[in-house]
Design an enzyme around this catalytic site. Structure first.
Site, PDB file in Angstrom:
ATOM      1  N   CYS A 119      -4.909  -3.196   4.201  1.00  0.00           N
ATOM      2  CA  CYS A 119      -4.467  -2.733   5.510  1.00  0.00           C
ATOM      3  C   CYS A 119      -5.578  -2.750   6.563  1.00  0.00           C
ATOM      4  O   CYS A 119      -5.974  -3.806   7.036  1.00  0.00           O
ATOM      5  CB  CYS A 119      -3.846  -1.346   5.368  1.00  0.00           C
ATOM      6  SG  CYS A 119      -2.889  -0.829   6.802  1.00  0.00           S
ATOM      7  N   GLU A 178       0.843  -1.190   0.000  1.00  0.00           N
ATOM      8  CA  GLU A 178       0.000   0.000   0.000  1.00  0.00           C
ATOM      9  C   GLU A 178       0.884   1.247   0.000  1.00  0.00           C
ATOM     10  O   GLU A 178       1.909   1.302   0.680  1.00  0.00           O
ATOM     11  CB  GLU A 178      -0.901  -0.005   1.238  1.00  0.00           C
ATOM     12  CG  GLU A 178      -1.857   1.175   1.283  1.00  0.00           C
ATOM     13  CD  GLU A 178      -2.681   1.212   2.559  1.00  0.00           C
ATOM     14  OE1 GLU A 178      -3.756   1.830   2.536  1.00  0.00           O
ATOM     15  OE2 GLU A 178      -2.240   0.637   3.584  1.00  0.00           O
ATOM     16  N   LYS A 201     -10.458   0.469  -1.004  1.00  0.00           N
ATOM     17  CA  LYS A 201     -10.356   0.334   0.449  1.00  0.00           C
ATOM     18  C   LYS A 201     -11.621   0.877   1.117  1.00  0.00           C
ATOM     19  O   LYS A 201     -12.040   1.996   0.849  1.00  0.00           O
ATOM     20  CB  LYS A 201      -9.117   1.079   0.954  1.00  0.00           C
ATOM     21  CG  LYS A 201      -8.793   0.871   2.419  1.00  0.00           C
ATOM     22  CD  LYS A 201      -7.484   1.568   2.778  1.00  0.00           C
ATOM     23  CE  LYS A 201      -7.070   1.324   4.213  1.00  0.00           C
ATOM     24  NZ  LYS A 201      -5.788   2.008   4.535  1.00  0.00           N
TER      25      LYS A 201
END
Length: 227
Positions: free
Chosen positions: A210, A72, A178
């Site tokens: 994440c 990321e 995301k």
């Protein structure tokens, strides 16, 4: 510019797959020390980081990897650090590209050079996949028009933290936005849940980003059908 060490972890995972009658695949995970400071141009930051990506893919391919995963914010700066605060969303746009939706149209940026001539990140990642016959999963910024959508920012576009997946021939086969941002100033949330699984010739995978992993829906990936 200080030297950057390429650290590539190769994993051999046993699974059910059909490619060449193998029952395993090799995955490469690239640990990347991102290049770029506030004094560098967006073009220099992107080109330099993509060059390291290219070298990593070449090494992974020579070692027989079927897929390589990049980190990321490996291509451009994490917006939390004040380089591109919300008041300067226009600067963040220098790192954003419109990512086509593979569910509605097929796109191979490496081959479609005219159409993607102004989308350096997509074109380069696609060619990395195609030139090394390796499936690529990379994180980048997706710029999507949102005029008329509730919550659309004043500039009329969403900035979406996005994983893009390229097949071994460079075709975009999946993208995922995301869903849970972590103090990412200048980024926006997608307005609906998405499928986060994709199929390859050597197995089925899931991708999320994440902070997403802390939420229940992502932990139920084993029970997800479709994608």
């Amino acid at each position: 510019m200080a030297p950057i060490v390429l650290v590539i972890v190769l994993l051999v995972v046993v699974t059910s797959c059909s490619e060449a009658h193998r029952n395993y695949y090799r995955a490469a995970v690239y640990e990347h020390a991102r290049f770029g400071t506030i004094n560098d141009t967006a073009r220099l930051i992107v080109e330099t980081n993509l060059e390291y990506y290219r070298r990593a893919a070449e090494i992974a391919s020579r070692k027989g990897a079927d897929i390589i995963l990049y980190p990321e914010y490996g291509i451009f700066p994490y917006p939390e650090y004040g380089l591109y605060p919300p008041a300067e969303r226009f600067r963040l746009k220098e790192f954003m590209e419109i990512v086509p939706d593979p569910k509605t149209a097929s796109a191979n940026p490496c081959l479609e050079r005219k159409e993607f001539s102004q989308r350096l990140i997509l074109r380069t990642l696609s060619c990395i996949a195609r030139n090394n016959s390796i499936l690529v999963v990379a994180n980048m910024g997706d710029l999507q028009s949102c005029l008329g959508t509730p919550g659309c920012p004043d500039d009329g576009v969403f900035h979406l933290n996005t994983n893009v997946v390229f097949d071994k021939d460079g075709t975009i086969i999946h993208k995922y936005h995301k869903e849970h941002l972590f103090y990412e100033l200048g980024m926006d949330l997608p307005r609906k849940e998405q499928f986060f699984t994709f199929e390859t010739s050597f197995g089925k995978f899931a991708t999320f980003i994440c902070f997403d992993i802390d939420f229940k829906r992502m932990s139920e990936v084993g029970r997800v059908k479709g994608g």
